[in-house]
Write a protein that holds these residues in place. Structure first.
Motif, mmCIF file in Angstrom:
data_model
loop_
_atom_site.group_PDB
_atom_site.id
_atom_site.type_symbol
_atom_site.label_atom_id
_atom_site.label_comp_id
_atom_site.label_asym_id
_atom_site.label_seq_id
_atom_site.Cartn_x
_atom_site.Cartn_y
_atom_site.Cartn_z
ATOM 1 N N SER A 1 53.147 -76.456 -36.277
ATOM 2 C CA SER A 1 52.465 -77.065 -35.179
ATOM 3 C C SER A 1 52.856 -78.141 -34.186
ATOM 4 O O SER A 1 52.676 -79.584 -33.095
ATOM 5 C CB SER A 1 51.462 -78.181 -35.956
ATOM 6 N N GLY A 2 54.208 -77.842 -33.975
ATOM 7 C CA GLY A 2 55.351 -78.917 -33.328
ATOM 8 C C GLY A 2 55.552 -77.644 -31.721
ATOM 9 O O GLY A 2 54.704 -77.295 -31.288
ATOM 10 N N ALA A 3 56.434 -77.860 -31.158
ATOM 11 C CA ALA A 3 56.857 -77.250 -30.409
ATOM 12 C C ALA A 3 56.413 -75.724 -29.592
ATOM 13 O O ALA A 3 57.001 -74.921 -31.130
ATOM 14 C CB ALA A 3 58.540 -77.248 -29.656
ATOM 15 N N GLY A 4 55.313 -75.545 -28.541
ATOM 16 C CA GLY A 4 55.566 -74.062 -28.872
ATOM 17 C C GLY A 4 54.155 -73.590 -29.393
ATOM 18 O O GLY A 4 53.386 -72.716 -29.402
ATOM 19 N N THR B 1 56.569 -89.939 -36.201
ATOM 20 C CA THR B 1 58.304 -89.847 -37.273
ATOM 21 C C THR B 1 58.190 -91.709 -37.218
ATOM 22 O O THR B 1 57.788 -92.023 -36.861
ATOM 23 C CB THR B 1 58.937 -88.714 -36.857
ATOM 24 N N ALA B 2 59.352 -91.494 -38.660
ATOM 25 C CA ALA B 2 59.526 -92.787 -38.971
ATOM 26 C C ALA B 2 60.652 -92.707 -37.846
ATOM 27 O O ALA B 2 61.362 -91.767 -38.099
ATOM 28 C CB ALA B 2 59.727 -92.931 -40.751
ATOM 29 N N GLY B 3 61.344 -93.841 -37.996
ATOM 30 C CA GLY B 3 62.658 -94.060 -37.147
ATOM 31 C C GLY B 3 62.702 -94.577 -35.914
ATOM 32 O O GLY B 3 64.265 -94.030 -35.463
ATOM 33 N N GLY B 4 62.056 -94.801 -35.121
ATOM 34 C CA GLY B 4 61.678 -95.144 -33.422
ATOM 35 C C GLY B 4 61.263 -93.748 -33.057
ATOM 36 O O GLY B 4 60.710 -92.574 -33.308
ATOM 37 N N PRO B 5 61.241 -93.507 -31.450
ATOM 38 C CA PRO B 5 60.568 -93.175 -30.773
ATOM 39 C C PRO B 5 61.265 -90.845 -31.258
ATOM 40 O O PRO B 5 59.976 -90.599 -30.057
ATOM 41 C CB PRO B 5 60.726 -93.714 -29.576
ATOM 42 N N THR B 6 62.503 -90.770 -31.094
ATOM 43 C CA THR B 6 63.058 -90.088 -31.409
ATOM 44 C C THR B 6 62.027 -89.046 -32.371
ATOM 45 O O THR B 6 61.475 -89.406 -33.200
ATOM 46 C CB THR B 6 64.122 -89.583 -31.493
ATOM 47 N N GLY B 7 61.176 -87.937 -31.696
ATOM 48 C CA GLY B 7 60.338 -87.007 -32.788
ATOM 49 C C GLY B 7 58.949 -87.436 -32.470
ATOM 50 O O GLY B 7 57.965 -86.682 -33.326
ATOM 51 N N ASP B 8 58.530 -89.100 -32.059
ATOM 52 C CA ASP B 8 57.286 -89.158 -31.902
ATOM 53 C C ASP B 8 56.188 -88.085 -30.866
ATOM 54 O O ASP B 8 57.479 -87.750 -29.600
ATOM 55 C CB ASP B 8 57.424 -90.455 -31.359
ATOM 56 N N VAL B 9 55.188 -88.484 -30.715
ATOM 57 C CA VAL B 9 54.597 -87.696 -29.482
ATOM 58 C C VAL B 9 53.120 -88.720 -29.476
ATOM 59 O O VAL B 9 52.714 -88.764 -28.634
ATOM 60 C CB VAL B 9 54.349 -85.590 -30.107
ATOM 61 N N PHE B 10 52.396 -88.306 -30.313
ATOM 62 C CA PHE B 10 50.402 -89.016 -30.283
ATOM 63 C C PHE B 10 50.478 -89.126 -31.785
ATOM 64 O O PHE B 10 50.027 -88.276 -33.033
ATOM 65 C CB PHE B 10 50.103 -88.387 -29.776
ATOM 66 N N SER B 11 50.190 -90.841 -31.904
ATOM 67 C CA SER B 11 48.868 -90.582 -32.721
ATOM 68 C C SER B 11 48.192 -91.388 -33.335
ATOM 69 O O SER B 11 48.102 -92.724 -32.300
ATOM 70 C CB SER B 11 49.941 -91.219 -34.252
ATOM 71 N N LEU B 12 47.101 -91.753 -34.832
ATOM 72 C CA LEU B 12 46.565 -92.603 -35.029
ATOM 73 C C LEU B 12 47.327 -93.567 -35.974
ATOM 74 O O LEU B 12 47.714 -92.760 -36.495
ATOM 75 C CB LEU B 12 44.879 -92.059 -34.330
ATOM 76 N N ILE C 1 53.142 -87.361 -21.641
ATOM 77 C CA ILE C 1 53.346 -87.298 -23.181
ATOM 78 C C ILE C 1 54.888 -86.424 -23.519
ATOM 79 O O ILE C 1 54.837 -85.351 -23.226
ATOM 80 C CB ILE C 1 52.449 -86.867 -24.565
ATOM 81 N N ASP C 2 55.714 -87.237 -24.333
ATOM 82 C CA ASP C 2 56.731 -87.027 -24.318
ATOM 83 C C ASP C 2 56.678 -85.336 -25.462
ATOM 84 O O ASP C 2 56.916 -86.108 -26.324
ATOM 85 C CB ASP C 2 58.206 -87.858 -24.710
ATOM 86 N N ASN C 3 57.227 -84.615 -25.764
ATOM 87 C CA ASN C 3 57.387 -83.587 -26.260
ATOM 88 C C ASN C 3 58.907 -83.635 -26.213
ATOM 89 O O ASN C 3 59.570 -82.481 -27.514
ATOM 90 C CB ASN C 3 56.527 -82.599 -25.834
ATOM 91 N N SER C 4 59.880 -84.195 -25.405
ATOM 92 C CA SER C 4 61.429 -83.244 -25.344
ATOM 93 C C SER C 4 61.401 -83.363 -26.554
ATOM 94 O O SER C 4 62.737 -82.361 -27.034
ATOM 95 C CB SER C 4 62.016 -83.854 -24.439
ATOM 96 N N THR D 1 58.499 -81.422 -35.214
ATOM 97 C CA THR D 1 57.381 -82.357 -35.685
ATOM 98 C C THR D 1 56.703 -82.231 -35.974
ATOM 99 O O THR D 1 55.133 -81.907 -34.757
ATOM 100 C CB THR D 1 57.488 -83.433 -35.092
ATOM 101 N N PRO D 2 55.526 -81.814 -37.124
ATOM 102 C CA PRO D 2 54.240 -81.253 -37.070
ATOM 103 C C PRO D 2 53.184 -82.403 -36.875
ATOM 104 O O PRO D 2 53.292 -83.457 -37.367
ATOM 105 C CB PRO D 2 54.766 -80.732 -38.386
ATOM 106 N N LEU D 3 52.404 -81.480 -37.659
ATOM 107 C CA LEU D 3 50.624 -82.284 -37.782
ATOM 108 C C LEU D 3 50.149 -82.702 -38.956
ATOM 109 O O LEU D 3 50.502 -81.914 -39.145
ATOM 110 C CB LEU D 3 49.627 -81.721 -36.362
ATOM 111 N N THR D 4 50.027 -84.057 -38.919
ATOM 112 C CA THR D 4 49.850 -84.444 -39.845
ATOM 113 C C THR D 4 48.912 -85.810 -40.231
ATOM 114 O O THR D 4 48.497 -86.216 -39.904
ATOM 115 C CB THR D 4 51.321 -85.320 -41.246
ATOM 116 N N ILE D 5 47.615 -85.169 -41.243
ATOM 117 C CA ILE D 5 46.842 -86.520 -41.557
ATOM 118 C C ILE D 5 47.260 -87.460 -43.233
ATOM 119 O O ILE D 5 47.793 -86.508 -43.697
ATOM 120 C CB ILE D 5 45.388 -85.821 -41.502
ATOM 121 N N GLY D 6 47.318 -88.465 -42.789
ATOM 122 C CA GLY D 6 47.595 -89.382 -43.818
ATOM 123 C C GLY D 6 49.187 -89.698 -44.636
ATOM 124 O O GLY D 6 49.003 -90.829 -45.056
#
Length: 313
Positions: free
Chosen positions: A106-109, A145-156, A235-238, A243-248
């Motif tokens: 569920s990441g890039a592509g 992701t944890a640890g700052g914006p690197t790897g982040d995309v969108f979330s609640l 939205i930055d995906n670069s 980074t996968p989609l996760t729930i919980g």
């Protein structure tokens, strides 16, 4: 002949009912599976989620017994998943903070490589605002992701603690990094006013270069606008890569997990309107219908009414 034509039109309208489409729906995890280790995705090109944690879901024993989570529990509609109860083994008793629904590929592509408008909808039922081994941010759903914006995309997410306890919507801006929009009141406050047995509905809506909004129980509870606050152009995906989609829970941190239950998670590649958000709140488990589907249903009603008038005249 006129009656035959009307009946033919009615048949066409009725035939359209099973194929009513959903507007902009990318992913829908109703979490109504009720058992097992898979969370089905009922949207097009489905990407099911896999439940993982310390042990197989389900079952508990009395006292300080084992609570294996995420557990299938009763939801706001059908079943839901409970995250972060307690576990025991031969040496340890403590909070389970590593339970997650992870969506492979569920990441890039994938269909979740969304760069434009997006809306995320979920129902949550908080068990506790205490830490119990968790960091300050509890993940609800998204690519984060944890640890700052690197790897982040969108979330609640839910920012915990007595001084926070806030529902938040995150978008990663290609220029400035993470943009977090919080709801006006605490999750505990919303939960105390819940009309759904403690369940709270939260929706994050992003329209590029226009606005970010967060809704709680059908009402707008926070907003950034381009004119006043500045809003990401995309939205930055670069730097998100795989980074996968996760729930919980975040995919890369056991300590960023929600403490409670989550139900009916939906992702749209469009900015939902106020009315569409209100519709989701009023109809737990439902998805936003295509405008053409609504017109088809209205047309069907009109045709059937005409048939009835003709046959009664």
């Amino acid at each position: 002949m006129r009656l035959f034509a009307l009946l033919s039109m009615a048949a066409v309208a009725l035939a359209a009912i099973p194929t009513i489409a959903t507007a902009g729906l990318v992913g829908h995890y109703a979490l109504d599976d009720g058992s097992g280790l898979t969370a089905a995705d009922s949207a097009a090109n489905p990407l099911p989620g896999t439940l993982t944690g310390d042990a197989t879901p389900g079952g508990s024993t009395s006292g300080n017994g084992t609570f294996d989570s995420p557990d299938w529990v009763g939801g706001v509609s059908g079943t839901a998943l409970s995250f972060g109860d307690f576990y025991t083994n031969s040496t340890t008793f403590g909070p389970k903070i590593d339970d997650v629904v992870e969506v492979a590929n569920s990441g890039a592509g994938s269909k979740y490589e969304i760069t434009g408008a997006i809306s995320i909808s979920a129902w949550v039922n908080l068990d506790s605002n205490s830490a119990n081994g968790r960091k300050s941010t509890r993940h609800i759903a998204g690519r984060d992701t944890a640890g700052g914006p690197t790897g982040d995309v969108f979330s609640l997410k839910h920012r915990m603690g007595s001084s926070a306890d806030l529902l938040e919507f995150l978008i990663d801006d290609p220029s400035t990094g993470n943009v977090n929009l919080a709801a006006a009141e605490t999750l505990t406050t919303y939960q105390s006013a819940s009309t759904h047995n403690g369940w709270v509905h939260v929706v994050g809506v992003f329209s590029p270069d226009d606005y970010m909004r967060i809704y709680v129980d059908g009402s707008l509870e926070g907003e950034y606008t381009e004119a006043v606050d500045g809003v990401p152009a995309a939205i930055d995906n670069s730097d998100a890569g795989a980074t996968p989609l996760t729930i919980g829970r975040l995919n890369n941190s056991d300590e960023h997990s929600f403490y409670g239950s989550i139900d009916d998670v939906q992702f749209y590649d469009m900015a939902l309107s106020d009315d569409e958000v209100a519709y989701l709140f009023a109809n737990p488990g439902a998805t936003v219908p295509e405008p053409t589907a609504v017109l088809t249903m209205l047309g069907m009603v009109g045709v059937l009414a005409a048939v009835r008038r003709h046959t009664c005249s």
